[in-house]
Design a protein around this motif. Sequence first.
Motif, PDB file in Angstrom:
ATOM      1  N   MET A 194     -22.219  -6.602 -10.425  1.00 20.39           N
ATOM      2  CA  MET A 194     -21.378  -7.702  -9.941  1.00 20.39           C
ATOM      3  C   MET A 194     -21.648  -8.980 -10.716  1.00 20.39           C
ATOM      4  O   MET A 194     -20.998  -9.993 -10.511  1.00 20.39           O
ATOM      5  CB  MET A 194     -21.644  -7.958  -8.456  1.00 20.39           C
ATOM      6  N   ALA A 195     -22.644  -8.896 -11.583  1.00 19.66           N
ATOM      7  CA  ALA A 195     -23.038 -10.094 -12.324  1.00 19.66           C
ATOM      8  C   ALA A 195     -21.916 -10.613 -13.199  1.00 19.66           C
ATOM      9  O   ALA A 195     -21.886 -11.802 -13.538  1.00 19.66           O
ATOM     10  CB  ALA A 195     -24.273  -9.799 -13.172  1.00 19.66           C
ATOM     11  N   GLY A 196     -20.971  -9.719 -13.528  1.00 20.08           N
ATOM     12  CA  GLY A 196     -19.846 -10.138 -14.353  1.00 20.08           C
ATOM     13  C   GLY A 196     -19.110 -11.318 -13.761  1.00 20.08           C
ATOM     14  O   GLY A 196     -18.586 -12.172 -14.477  1.00 20.08           O
ATOM     15  N   VAL A 197     -19.123 -11.393 -12.436  1.00 19.20           N
ATOM     16  CA  VAL A 197     -18.419 -12.466 -11.737  1.00 19.20           C
ATOM     17  C   VAL A 197     -18.884 -13.842 -12.215  1.00 19.20           C
ATOM     18  O   VAL A 197     -18.086 -14.765 -12.361  1.00 19.20           O
ATOM     19  CB  VAL A 197     -18.650 -12.346 -10.208  1.00 19.20           C
ATOM     20  N   ILE A 198     -20.158 -13.963 -12.496  1.00 23.13           N
ATOM     21  CA  ILE A 198     -20.616 -15.253 -13.018  1.00 23.13           C
ATOM     22  C   ILE A 198     -21.033 -15.129 -14.489  1.00 23.13           C
ATOM     23  O   ILE A 198     -21.865 -15.877 -14.983  1.00 23.13           O
ATOM     24  CB  ILE A 198     -21.764 -15.870 -12.169  1.00 23.13           C
ATOM     25  N   GLY A 199     -20.440 -14.150 -15.148  1.00 27.45           N
ATOM     26  CA  GLY A 199     -20.653 -14.026 -16.582  1.00 27.45           C
ATOM     27  C   GLY A 199     -22.020 -13.523 -16.965  1.00 27.45           C
ATOM     28  O   GLY A 199     -22.577 -13.899 -17.987  1.00 27.45           O
ATOM     29  N   GLY A 200     -22.557 -12.646 -16.133  1.00 22.86           N
ATOM     30  CA  GLY A 200     -23.914 -12.179 -16.386  1.00 22.86           C
ATOM     31  C   GLY A 200     -24.026 -11.077 -17.419  1.00 22.86           C
ATOM     32  O   GLY A 200     -25.100 -10.830 -17.941  1.00 22.86           O
ATOM     33  N   GLY A 201     -22.924 -10.406 -17.701  1.00 23.20           N
ATOM     34  CA  GLY A 201     -22.990  -9.305 -18.653  1.00 23.20           C
ATOM     35  C   GLY A 201     -23.626  -8.071 -18.055  1.00 23.20           C
ATOM     36  O   GLY A 201     -23.712  -7.927 -16.839  1.00 23.20           O
ATOM     37  N   GLY A 202     -24.052  -7.159 -18.933  1.00 24.38           N
ATOM     38  CA  GLY A 202     -24.680  -5.928 -18.467  1.00 24.38           C
ATOM     39  C   GLY A 202     -23.702  -4.764 -18.423  1.00 24.38           C
ATOM     40  O   GLY A 202     -22.506  -4.908 -18.689  1.00 24.38           O
ATOM     41  N   LEU A 203     -24.219  -3.595 -18.058  1.00 29.26           N
ATOM     42  CA  LEU A 203     -23.444  -2.360 -18.125  1.00 29.26           C
ATOM     43  C   LEU A 203     -22.292  -2.343 -17.119  1.00 29.26           C
ATOM     44  O   LEU A 203     -21.184  -1.884 -17.442  1.00 29.26           O
ATOM     45  CB  LEU A 203     -24.365  -1.155 -17.877  1.00 29.26           C
ATOM     46  N   GLY A 204     -22.526  -2.818 -15.906  1.00 32.25           N
ATOM     47  CA  GLY A 204     -21.478  -2.826 -14.905  1.00 32.25           C
ATOM     48  C   GLY A 204     -20.327  -3.716 -15.362  1.00 32.25           C
ATOM     49  O   GLY A 204     -19.145  -3.355 -15.255  1.00 32.25           O
ATOM     50  N   ALA A 223     -22.467   0.066 -29.934  1.00 27.15           N
ATOM     51  CA  ALA A 223     -22.943  -1.314 -30.061  1.00 27.15           C
ATOM     52  C   ALA A 223     -22.785  -2.066 -28.735  1.00 27.15           C
ATOM     53  O   ALA A 223     -23.683  -2.780 -28.286  1.00 27.15           O
ATOM     54  CB  ALA A 223     -22.178  -2.034 -31.165  1.00 27.15           C
ATOM     55  N   TYR A 224     -21.603  -1.868 -28.100  1.00 26.80           N
ATOM     56  CA  TYR A 224     -21.361  -2.465 -26.772  1.00 26.80           C
ATOM     57  C   TYR A 224     -22.422  -2.016 -25.781  1.00 26.80           C
ATOM     58  O   TYR A 224     -23.009  -2.795 -25.031  1.00 26.80           O
ATOM     59  CB  TYR A 224     -20.002  -1.994 -26.226  1.00 26.80           C
ATOM     60  N   LEU A 225     -22.657  -0.661 -25.762  1.00 27.33           N
ATOM     61  CA  LEU A 225     -23.606  -0.086 -24.799  1.00 27.33           C
ATOM     62  C   LEU A 225     -25.021  -0.620 -25.017  1.00 27.33           C
ATOM     63  O   LEU A 225     -25.722  -0.948 -24.058  1.00 27.33           O
ATOM     64  CB  LEU A 225     -23.617   1.447 -24.902  1.00 27.33           C
ATOM     65  N   VAL A 226     -25.409  -0.711 -26.289  1.00 31.78           N
ATOM     66  CA  VAL A 226     -26.759  -1.188 -26.591  1.00 31.78           C
ATOM     67  C   VAL A 226     -26.935  -2.616 -26.078  1.00 31.78           C
ATOM     68  O   VAL A 226     -27.907  -2.928 -25.371  1.00 31.78           O
ATOM     69  CB  VAL A 226     -27.046  -1.110 -28.109  1.00 31.78           C
ATOM     70  N   GLU A 227     -25.956  -3.448 -26.361  1.00 35.28           N
ATOM     71  CA  GLU A 227     -26.062  -4.843 -25.942  1.00 35.28           C
ATOM     72  C   GLU A 227     -26.100  -4.943 -24.411  1.00 35.28           C
ATOM     73  O   GLU A 227     -26.953  -5.625 -23.834  1.00 35.28           O
ATOM     74  CB  GLU A 227     -24.881  -5.655 -26.491  1.00 35.28           C
ATOM     75  N   ALA A 228     -25.171  -4.223 -23.770  1.00 40.86           N
ATOM     76  CA  ALA A 228     -25.081  -4.289 -22.308  1.00 40.86           C
ATOM     77  C   ALA A 228     -26.328  -3.701 -21.650  1.00 40.86           C
ATOM     78  O   ALA A 228     -26.811  -4.206 -20.625  1.00 40.86           O
ATOM     79  CB  ALA A 228     -23.838  -3.544 -21.826  1.00 40.86           C
ATOM     80  N   THR A 229     -26.863  -2.634 -22.248  1.00 41.72           N
ATOM     81  CA  THR A 229     -28.083  -2.033 -21.702  1.00 41.72           C
ATOM     82  C   THR A 229     -29.228  -3.041 -21.760  1.00 41.72           C
ATOM     83  O   THR A 229     -29.986  -3.205 -20.795  1.00 41.72           O
ATOM     84  CB  THR A 229     -28.460  -0.759 -22.482  1.00 41.72           C
ATOM     85  N   GLY A 230     -29.317  -3.726 -22.881  1.00 42.76           N
ATOM     86  CA  GLY A 230     -30.348  -4.761 -23.029  1.00 42.76           C
ATOM     87  C   GLY A 230     -30.222  -5.809 -21.937  1.00 42.76           C
ATOM     88  O   GLY A 230     -31.215  -6.165 -21.272  1.00 42.76           O
TER      89      GLY A 230
END
Lengths: 332, 227
Positions: free
Chosen positions: B168-178, B12-19
């Motif tokens: 690196m998007a996590g830094v500003i709360g972007g989400g995604g696989l990384g 479920a995590y992977l699906v959301e992050a992949t999206g």
Amino acid sequence: MITVENLTKSFQGVSALNGVTLDVEAGTVLGVVGPSGAGKSTLARCVALLERPDSGAIRVDGTDITSLDGSALRAARRQIGVVPQGDSLLRQRTAAGNIALPLESAGVPGPQRRTRVGELLDLVGLTDKAAAYPDQLSGGQRQRIAVARALAANPSVLLADEPTSALDPETTGSVLTVLDRARAELGVTVLVVTHDMGVVRKICDDVAVLEQGRVVEHGKVLDLVNNPVSRTSSALLPAVDLNPINESSYDRVADVVLVGFAAVGALLPEAAHRFGVELNIVGGGLTRLGETPVARFRLGLNGERSDSALEWIGEAGGAVQRSLKGPQGVAA
Amino acid sequence: MRSATPWSDVIAYLVEATGETLYMVGVSTVIATLLGVPVGVWLQLTAKGGLRPNAAVHRILSFVTDLGRSMPFIVLLVALTSVTRLIVGGSIGSTAVIVPLAVGAIPFVGRLVQNILSEVHVTVVEAAITTGASTLKIVKSVLIRESLPALINAIGVTVIALIGYSAMAGVIGGGGLGDLAIREGYQRFNDRILWSTVAWLAVLTTVIQLGFTRAARAFDRRRHASV
Ligand SMILES: Nc1ncnc2c1ncn2[C@@H]1O[C@H](COP(=O)(O)OP(=O)(O)OP(=O)(O)O)[C@@H](O)[C@H]1O
Ligand SMILES: [Mg+2]
């Protein structure tokens, strides 16, 4: 048809064209020859409107095309079909697609474009290769497609820079045939740049010899071969080997150039007969300029009226180039 | 010892992050292509020996492009956050990451495109010029069409690079696989999530790369065996 007047062009102070003046009559083929670095390609690029000359004019049907811009320049370019040196086809387009490019540039609508492309494929003898991509064609076939492309938009002038330089003799023949057909069937005026005198021999009516950016010789090939001091005659005519032993047994020895079927076939026997001389060919040979047989023979004559015979040959249309033995200047 | 995350949750995590990743990377690739290709074309047109040589314009364009390319993405991301907030109305979320991703990729794409276009042989371009074709026609039918396979591959390279940047998007709360791998996996010592994400990223990038290579080949008419 096309006139080049006093064209000059230099690159960073190095002069490539130094006052080039030429003219090509409508429907004829002019060969521009000359040593490497003579300025042949520079001249071709100026005529192709890829390079702007420093001064002088290039007239097509009387109009100077050297200083045009924008859409007038593009329209003038359509008047001059260009076969560039080397591989110039789009590799991602079929043969037919490549031929269509100038028609697209000219805004010719699709159906007419296809008809015209069909005609051109037929002209260059590659109808069966319409759907082939350049990588599936031989060098000679690619070059014929390039000629077809150059002719697509019905230009009045066809310009080819070293169209056969990378080809073997047989393939060269097929490309030259296509250039010759363009002139014969479409009436285009052809300007071909080449370092190969064979091209001049096979298809050119006129020749211009370029040296260090200057025209040093310009005229009809068949006239120039009659002129013993012309570069064209020495390059195109069969060599006459020196053979002193053979020549010592004659009263007169002379070189003669004969142009055309009648002259080559009948002149010498006729002269021998008329003047009662013994007349032998001791050197030289026969060649062909386009469709015209041309001979340069070294003749050996024995008999009292040898000089009269040589004189008569000169008057009857043969060019007696020099009398190597006996009184000089018998020439016509 | 905390029990491992159930596989169903991992998926479920992977699906959301992949999206999220595909959304961020997809949209920014489209933008970067739409803007980067013209930049590349402009660079090539104004270059020495180009169709419209213009040393001054070329130099300025080159300078800006190279400056953009040499900027570390993380710096761009932070610097552009405020601009992003203005454009997308908030600096948090996947959408917000698209702006810095796209801006970062435009000069990248521009340089790639220029290099590719410069490979089209000068005789081919000159032949087209002598047909009386307009500059626009030459750009479309010769420069771009002749290099289409290479351009498609370049877009593929851009997508892969953007997947990397988007981590690196996590830094500003972007989400995604990384972001998933770093925040849920690495920082929370959740090995299952970490390695699942790594494996999935490997699969995903391989498939994408392969897809672009295939597409490039489908558009390439060189050296095909027969008609
Ligand atoms: N773009 C250029 N920049 C600088 N010099 C040039 C350029 N083009 C031609 N030249 C020079 O102009 C002169 C004529 O060159 P050109 O290419 O016209 O000769 P060519 O007769 O075609 O020779 P070849 O038989 O070797 O092709 C040469 O000295 C050449 O170095
Ligand atoms: Mg040359």
